[in-house]
Design an enzyme around this catalytic site. Structure first.
Site, short mmCIF file in Angstrom:
data_model
loop_
_atom_site.label_atom_id
_atom_site.label_comp_id
_atom_site.label_asym_id
_atom_site.label_seq_id
_atom_site.Cartn_x
_atom_site.Cartn_y
_atom_site.Cartn_z
N ARG A 190 0.87 -1.18 0.00
CA ARG A 190 0.00 0.00 0.00
C ARG A 190 0.91 1.23 0.00
O ARG A 190 2.01 1.20 0.57
CB ARG A 190 -0.88 0.01 1.27
N GLU A 221 -4.43 7.87 -3.97
CA GLU A 221 -4.85 7.23 -5.22
C GLU A 221 -6.22 7.75 -5.64
O GLU A 221 -7.09 7.92 -4.79
CB GLU A 221 -4.90 5.71 -5.03
N HIS A 226 -2.55 0.83 -9.58
CA HIS A 226 -3.08 -0.15 -8.63
C HIS A 226 -3.78 -1.29 -9.38
O HIS A 226 -4.98 -1.54 -9.22
CB HIS A 226 -4.04 0.51 -7.63
C1 8YV Z 1 -8.10 -4.69 -4.83
C2 8YV Z 1 -6.05 -4.83 -3.72
O1 8YV Z 1 -8.78 -5.82 -5.18
O2 8YV Z 1 -6.96 -6.91 -3.14
C3 8YV Z 1 -6.44 -5.85 -2.72
O3 8YV Z 1 -6.21 -5.58 -1.53
O4 8YV Z 1 -5.33 -3.94 -3.47
C4 8YV Z 1 -6.65 -4.92 -5.06
O5 8YV Z 1 -6.37 -6.13 -5.65
C5 8YV Z 1 -8.63 -3.50 -5.55
O6 8YV Z 1 -7.88 -2.43 -5.27
C6 8YV Z 1 -10.07 -3.29 -5.11
O7 8YV Z 1 -10.88 -3.67 -6.08
#
Ligand code: 8YV
Length: 328
Positions: free
Chosen positions: A237, A266, A285
């Site tokens: 993150r 973001e 992302h």
């Molecule tokens: C999310 C992600 O699915 O799974 C996560 O934690 O960061 C991504 O794969 C996406 O950002 C939300 O749809």
């Protein structure tokens, strides 16, 4: 009377139909100023909540006195008020089992793209600046045989290590709260303190979840420990990194380059200094963003919510993330 749920992300029709078969669905495509009042009103009767890409705040949970289960279409659970969910024994389900490989693919794509300057050199061709054989000023660096330091040897970290070691003969070092027996046995991975990992790695790959204990985990001090030709990859993150310190390290060439799929803010504003750095590869992302994987995540999240509201958390307990109501 069907239980009432709130959905806050657009779903494929077939998955929305599965929810409508079982629940009375109040559907929203995201949460924003245009629909927040209606979203908050729908929460008052909701027993279930499903969606992704938006914080589920303390205020929202307070608005949902009947809530029994939350199902996130993600593996990350940093957008939830875990303390309130825990206190109220509300089940939080996530989708760890279906996005690991795709996310590891994305991170290895960033390893290759930064090492071989793929984006920069593709743009050179597109801009009509390819005037002859490419000289040392445009050379990249090798990936095979180098050392990868993985910070966070969880599911995604291990999948990344497999690609690096088995596919590219890379040496794997890792930093983790606990030893990872499989990585050590199968990939000859070496667990070591963070400082040692940073000093030795050619590629530093950050794959930690965002928690109160990992905020700004990598900052000025850590970048200073990295080799000047080290490449930093962030697949965790944005807030796990001190972004101004990262920008300075890249601007001053204290590290060679960075491959980033996540950012403190973001979408990343175009005004960010990161957007003007030729030694930064930036992705929006997209870790899990393939047709196959995002469909699998939605299906998993729908299954999770159905199981949780059926009162059968054991059916999908592998996907129970943060809290698990008392059995029975
Ligand atoms: C999310 C992600 O699915 O799974 C996560 O934690 O960061 C991504 O794969 C996406 O950002 C939300 O749809």
């Amino acid at each position: 009377m069907k239980p009432k749920i709130v959905l806050y992300k657009a779903l494929p029709e077939a998955e929305l139909a599965r929810l409508r078969d079982r629940f009375e669905v109040s559907a929203f495509d995201g949460i924003g100023p245009h629909n927040r009042a209606d979203f908050m009103a729908a929460l008052t009767e909701a027993e279930g909540l499903i969606g992704a890409s938006a914080p589920v705040t303390t205020e929202m949970l307070a608005q949902a006195p009947r809530l029994r289960a939350v199902s996130t279409i993600s593996v990350g659970i940093d957008q939830f008020d875990l303390a309130t969910l825990n206190r109220r024994r509300i089940a939080l389900m996530h989708t760890p089992s279906v996005l690991t490989e795709t996310t590891a693919d994305t991170l290895f794509a960033l390893v290759i793209a930064t090492a071989r300057r793929v984006v920069e050199l593709s743009n050179l061709v597109r801009d009509g600046c390819w005037q002859g054989s490419i000289g040392p000023e445009h050379f990249g660096v090798d990936v095979h045989g180098k050392t990868m330091g993985i910070i966070g040897m969880g599911r995604i970290g291990y999948a990344l290590a497999k690609r690096a070691h088995l596919g590219f003969d890379m040496k794997i070092n890792y930093y983790n709260r606990s030893p990872h027996q499989q990585a050590e046995a199968q990939l000859s991975a070496t667990r070591m303190p963070l400082d040692a990992l940073l000093a030795e790695a050619d590629f530093v790959c950050l794959v930690l979840p965002l928690t109160p204990g990992t905020e700004r985990f990598i900052g000025r001090e850590q970048f200073a420990l990295m080799k000047p030709d080290a490449i930093f990859i962030n697949g965790s993150r944005g807030k796990v990194v001190d972004e101004p310190a990262l920008i300075q390290a890249l601007q001053e060439r204290r590290i060679r380059a960075a491959g980033l799929d996540v950012f403190e803010v973001e979408p990343l504003p175009g005004s960010s200094p990161l957007c003007r750095l030729d030694n930064a590869v930036l992705l929006p992302h997209i870790g899990s963003a393939t047709h196959e994987t995002r469909l699998a995540m939605v299906r998993c999240a729908v299954d999770n919510l159905i199981a949780a509201l059926d009162g059968d958390l054991g059916r999908n307990c592998a996907n129970a993330a943060a809290v698990f109501p008392p059995q029975g």
